[in-house]
Design a protein around this motif. Structure first.
Motif, PDB file in Angstrom:
ATOM      1  N   ASN A 189      35.552  41.228  32.646  1.00 32.45           N
ATOM      2  CA  ASN A 189      35.929  41.660  33.990  1.00 32.45           C
ATOM      3  C   ASN A 189      35.426  43.076  34.254  1.00 32.45           C
TER       4      ASN A 189
ATOM      5  N   LEU B 181      31.634  43.002  34.667  1.00 24.85           N
ATOM      6  CA  LEU B 181      31.253  42.383  35.933  1.00 24.85           C
ATOM      7  C   LEU B 181      31.529  43.323  37.107  1.00 24.85           C
TER       8      LEU B 181
ATOM      9  N   CYS C 262      28.798  44.645  39.695  1.00 23.33           N
ATOM     10  CA  CYS C 262      28.985  44.469  41.147  1.00 23.33           C
ATOM     11  C   CYS C 262      28.868  45.803  41.879  1.00 23.33           C
TER      12      CYS C 262
ATOM     13  N   PHE D 188      31.442  38.808  49.355  1.00 24.05           N
ATOM     14  CA  PHE D 188      31.124  38.047  48.146  1.00 24.05           C
ATOM     15  C   PHE D 188      31.419  38.850  46.884  1.00 24.05           C
ATOM     16  N   ILE D 189      31.163  40.155  46.947  1.00 27.21           N
ATOM     17  CA  ILE D 189      31.489  41.021  45.807  1.00 27.21           C
ATOM     18  C   ILE D 189      33.007  41.049  45.610  1.00 27.21           C
TER      19      ILE D 189
ATOM     20  N   THR E 109      34.057  37.870  43.943  1.00 28.75           N
ATOM     21  CA  THR E 109      33.647  37.914  42.534  1.00 28.75           C
ATOM     22  C   THR E 109      34.619  38.751  41.713  1.00 28.75           C
ATOM     23  N   LYS E 110      34.942  39.939  42.213  1.00 27.29           N
ATOM     24  CA  LYS E 110      35.866  40.814  41.490  1.00 27.29           C
ATOM     25  C   LYS E 110      37.267  40.217  41.423  1.00 27.29           C
TER      26      LYS E 110
ATOM     27  N   SER F 117      37.354  37.292  38.945  1.00 28.75           N
ATOM     28  CA  SER F 117      37.243  37.820  37.585  1.00 28.75           C
ATOM     29  C   SER F 117      38.579  38.422  37.135  1.00 28.75           C
TER      30      SER F 117
END
Length: 121
Positions: free
Chosen positions: A69, A72, A76, A86-87, A90-91, A94
């Motif tokens: 995490n 990532l 990002c 979208f970021i 994703t975060k 995660s």
């Protein structure tokens, strides 16, 4: 195509990554502290080999997911410095993986520790 790095260097870089995570990442410090506390409590409670295996597996899964995490999130932030939906997804996903593993780990720890605590009372 570049040649693979020597095995020693691969381990060196992996340990440097752990060092960075535990000393520079806020959640890394929190998870390391929690891990030390759980290990001390486990020694005091005299866990069986199976209980130790379950506790160590929980620690490994939560810690590994938190490291992924953190990596990532750094990636990002590098890819897109400003807010992007979208970021954010994703975060969030995660972080949710870490949260899910942590919740299940607490349930497993409760199953192991609560009966032992009750016996002490």
């Amino acid at each position: 195509m570049s040649k693979p790095q020597p095995l020693f260097k691969a381990f060196y870089h992996a340990f440097k990554g752990m060092q960075y995570f535990f000393f520079n990442d806020r959640n890394g410090k929190i998870h390391l502290t929690a891990t030390i506390a759980v290990i001390i409590i486990s020694f005091v409670m005299g866990l069986s080999a199976t209980e130790w295996a379950l506790i160590l597996l929980c620690i490994a899964v939560v810690m590994a997911l938190e490291m992924m995490n953190a990596a990532l999130e750094k990636l990002c932030d590098l890819v897109h410095k400003e807010y992007h939906p979208f970021i954010k997804i994703t975060k969030d996903v995660s972080a949710a993986a870490v949260l899910w593993a942590a919740i299940i780990s607490v349930v497993i720890a409760s199953i192991i520790f609560i009966p032992k605590i009750i016996l002490l009372l």
